[in-house]
Scaffold this motif. Structure first.
Motif, short mmCIF file in Angstrom:
data_model
loop_
_atom_site.label_atom_id
_atom_site.label_comp_id
_atom_site.label_asym_id
_atom_site.label_seq_id
_atom_site.Cartn_x
_atom_site.Cartn_y
_atom_site.Cartn_z
N VAL A 49 0.83 -1.20 0.00
CA VAL A 49 0.00 0.00 0.00
C VAL A 49 0.87 1.25 0.00
O VAL A 49 0.60 2.21 -0.73
N VAL A 50 1.91 1.25 0.80
CA VAL A 50 2.82 2.39 0.84
C VAL A 50 3.49 2.59 -0.52
O VAL A 50 3.59 3.71 -1.02
N GLY A 51 3.95 1.52 -1.12
CA GLY A 51 4.58 1.60 -2.43
C GLY A 51 3.63 2.12 -3.50
O GLY A 51 4.02 2.92 -4.36
N VAL A 95 3.21 5.93 -2.89
CA VAL A 95 4.39 6.67 -3.34
C VAL A 95 4.42 6.72 -4.87
O VAL A 95 4.69 7.77 -5.46
N GLY A 96 4.12 5.62 -5.51
CA GLY A 96 4.08 5.59 -6.97
C GLY A 96 3.03 6.53 -7.53
O GLY A 96 3.26 7.21 -8.54
N TRP A 141 11.95 17.44 -13.46
CA TRP A 141 12.78 17.86 -12.34
C TRP A 141 12.00 17.91 -11.04
O TRP A 141 12.54 17.60 -9.98
N ALA A 142 10.73 18.25 -11.11
CA ALA A 142 9.89 18.19 -9.91
C ALA A 142 9.75 16.74 -9.46
O ALA A 142 9.77 16.45 -8.25
N PHE A 143 9.63 15.83 -10.41
CA PHE A 143 9.57 14.40 -10.11
C PHE A 143 10.83 13.95 -9.36
O PHE A 143 10.75 13.25 -8.36
#
Length: 63
Positions: A5-7, A10-11, A24-26
């Motif tokens: 779930v955390v992964g 984040v994705g 660049w923000a990524f």
């Protein structure tokens, strides 16, 4: 919360940032997430800072 779930969260955050703000923000958000995870593991006691520094310096021990 499970690692899956955390992964996924984040994705999803990284995908939204990449699509809306650019590469660049990524990169900045990805680095911030990694640093936040590192600090979280240090604070919770899951990561020993002295061992981490020894590994980064090339001083690995079997003990």
């Amino acid at each position: 919360m499970s690692s899956t779930v955390v992964g996924m969260a984040v994705g999803a955050v990284l995908a939204v940032v990449a699509l809306t703000l650019g590469f660049w923000a990524f990169v900045v958000v990805a680095v911030a997430i990694a640093l936040g995870g590192l600090v979280g593991r240090i604070v919770s006691g899951d990561l020993d800072v002295r061992r981490l520094l020894d590994v980064l310096r090339g001083r690995r021990s079997s003990s």
